[in-house]
Design a protein around this motif. Structure first.
Motif, PDB file in Angstrom:
ATOM      1  N   VAL A 179      -6.095   4.834   5.427  1.00 10.69           N
ATOM      2  CA  VAL A 179      -5.905   4.032   6.645  1.00 10.69           C
ATOM      3  C   VAL A 179      -4.514   3.398   6.715  1.00 10.69           C
ATOM      4  CG1 VAL A 179      -8.347   3.530   7.082  1.00 10.69           C
ATOM      5  CG2 VAL A 179      -7.035   2.004   5.620  1.00 10.69           C
ATOM      6  N   TYR A 180      -3.735   3.470   5.631  1.00 11.98           N
ATOM      7  CA  TYR A 180      -2.403   2.854   5.609  1.00 11.98           C
ATOM      8  C   TYR A 180      -1.311   3.881   5.318  1.00 11.98           C
ATOM      9  CZ  TYR A 180      -4.885  -1.578   5.376  1.00 11.98           C
ATOM     10  OH  TYR A 180      -5.714  -2.632   5.649  1.00 11.98           O
ATOM     11  N   LEU A 181      -1.088   4.134   4.040  1.00  8.46           N
ATOM     12  CA  LEU A 181       0.075   4.908   3.621  1.00  8.46           C
ATOM     13  C   LEU A 181       0.007   6.386   3.963  1.00  8.46           C
ATOM     14  CD1 LEU A 181       0.774   3.244   0.162  1.00  8.46           C
ATOM     15  CD2 LEU A 181       2.140   3.051   2.237  1.00  8.46           C
ATOM     16  N   SER A 182      -1.086   7.044   3.627  1.00  4.79           N
ATOM     17  CA  SER A 182      -1.111   8.494   3.861  1.00  4.79           C
ATOM     18  C   SER A 182      -1.081   8.851   5.348  1.00  4.79           C
ATOM     19  CB  SER A 182      -2.274   9.169   3.127  1.00  4.79           C
ATOM     20  OG  SER A 182      -3.524   8.655   3.498  1.00  4.79           O
ATOM     21  N   PRO A 183      -1.782   8.110   6.246  1.00  4.01           N
ATOM     22  CA  PRO A 183      -1.628   8.442   7.665  1.00  4.01           C
ATOM     23  C   PRO A 183      -0.202   8.184   8.169  1.00  4.01           C
ATOM     24  CG  PRO A 183      -3.569   7.076   7.342  1.00  4.01           C
ATOM     25  CD  PRO A 183      -2.815   7.100   6.047  1.00  4.01           C
ATOM     26  N   MET A 184       0.440   7.132   7.662  1.00  8.30           N
ATOM     27  CA  MET A 184       1.818   6.866   8.075  1.00  8.30           C
ATOM     28  C   MET A 184       2.714   8.020   7.628  1.00  8.30           C
ATOM     29  SD  MET A 184       4.409   3.571   7.508  1.00  8.30           S
ATOM     30  CE  MET A 184       3.095   2.399   7.404  1.00  8.30           C
ATOM     31  N   GLU A 215     -13.038   5.140   9.082  1.00  7.97           N
ATOM     32  CA  GLU A 215     -12.444   3.903   9.591  1.00  7.97           C
ATOM     33  C   GLU A 215     -11.196   4.266  10.391  1.00  7.97           C
ATOM     34  OE1 GLU A 215     -12.110   0.293   6.975  1.00  7.97           O
ATOM     35  OE2 GLU A 215     -12.458   1.828   5.450  1.00  7.97           O
ATOM     36  N   PRO A 216     -10.897   3.505  11.446  1.00 10.36           N
ATOM     37  CA  PRO A 216      -9.668   3.785  12.193  1.00 10.36           C
ATOM     38  C   PRO A 216      -8.440   3.441  11.361  1.00 10.36           C
ATOM     39  CG  PRO A 216     -10.735   1.816  13.043  1.00 10.36           C
ATOM     40  CD  PRO A 216     -11.657   2.400  12.015  1.00 10.36           C
ATOM     41  N   ARG A 217      -7.344   4.107  11.687  1.00 11.26           N
ATOM     42  CA  ARG A 217      -6.068   3.810  11.036  1.00 11.26           C
ATOM     43  C   ARG A 217      -5.718   2.344  11.303  1.00 11.26           C
ATOM     44  NH1 ARG A 217      -2.886   7.654  13.496  1.00 11.26           N
ATOM     45  NH2 ARG A 217      -2.722   6.285  15.279  1.00 11.26           N
ATOM     46  N   ASN A 218      -5.106   1.695  10.355  1.00 11.87           N
ATOM     47  CA  ASN A 218      -4.700   0.300  10.487  1.00 11.87           C
ATOM     48  C   ASN A 218      -3.801   0.113  11.705  1.00 11.87           C
ATOM     49  OD1 ASN A 218      -2.440  -1.834   9.792  1.00 11.87           O
ATOM     50  ND2 ASN A 218      -4.284  -2.442   8.692  1.00 11.87           N
ATOM     51  N   LEU A 219      -4.058  -0.937  12.483  1.00 11.87           N
ATOM     52  CA  LEU A 219      -3.288  -1.175  13.711  1.00 11.87           C
ATOM     53  C   LEU A 219      -1.807  -1.430  13.458  1.00 11.87           C
ATOM     54  CD1 LEU A 219      -5.778  -3.297  15.835  1.00 11.87           C
ATOM     55  CD2 LEU A 219      -5.079  -0.927  16.183  1.00 11.87           C
ATOM     56  N   LYS A 220      -1.483  -2.056  12.328  1.00 10.89           N
ATOM     57  CA  LYS A 220      -0.067  -2.298  12.022  1.00 10.89           C
ATOM     58  C   LYS A 220       0.662  -0.982  11.753  1.00 10.89           C
ATOM     59  CE  LYS A 220      -0.531  -7.023  10.301  1.00 10.89           C
ATOM     60  NZ  LYS A 220      -0.474  -7.893   9.134  1.00 10.89           N
TER      61      LYS A 220
END
Length: 151
Positions: free
Chosen positions: A13-18, A45-50
């Motif tokens: 949800v943080y690093l790998s999707p970015m 879970e959805p990707r983190n909004l930030k």
């Protein structure tokens, strides 16, 4: 050699999707497959909004996505697996017995120093932390592109 990259982090949800979306934005060769997966995904879970915000701020096109668990069946001999942290690489080796084509992102681009082998995790940080993470990932991913000689 490689025609697919799977970016792996703990929860996807943080690093790998970015990393996935930055790589897709800098890569012109659409014949290559780029995706991200997590090692501990109990439910989507959805990707983190930030993460979405920092990608949008840099005009990186990104579709809505939810976390996906890493599946060994997605890996073949032409798949490069890049983890965001050393502990994730160890888990892939120990739990999935993957020893070929598995690297931390910094290890693959030969930037792992004695003290910093992991990509900086912005979790819990403010927008500045996510911006710094974006800049770090973008720099590393351009090096991946160059090392692979991908267009």
């Amino acid at each position: 050699m490689y025609n697919k990259i799977i970016f792996v982090c703990k929860e996807n949800v943080y690093l790998s999707p970015m990393a996935e979306w930055i790589m897709k934005s800098i890569l012109m060769d659409k014949s290559k497959s780029i995706c991200s997966r997590g090692l501990v995904v109990l439910f989507p879970e959805p990707r983190n909004l930030k993460v979405t915000d920092v990608l949008n701020n840099h005009s990186v096109p990104c579709e809505e996505q939810t976390s996906c668990k890493f599946e060994e069946r997605e890996v073949d001999e032409d798949t490069l697996i890049l983890t965001m942290a050393f502990t994730e690489k160890v888990k892939l080796v120990e739990d999935y017995h993957l020893t070929e084509n598995v690297f931390t992102l910094k290890e693959f681009v030969e930037e792992d120093s004695d003290e910093e082998v992991d990509v900086t995790d912005p979790y819990g940080g403010d927008e500045k932390a996510y911006e710094e993470c974006y800049v770090e990932l973008k720099d590393l991913l351009y090096k991946v592109k160059k090392k692979l000689s991908w267009e």
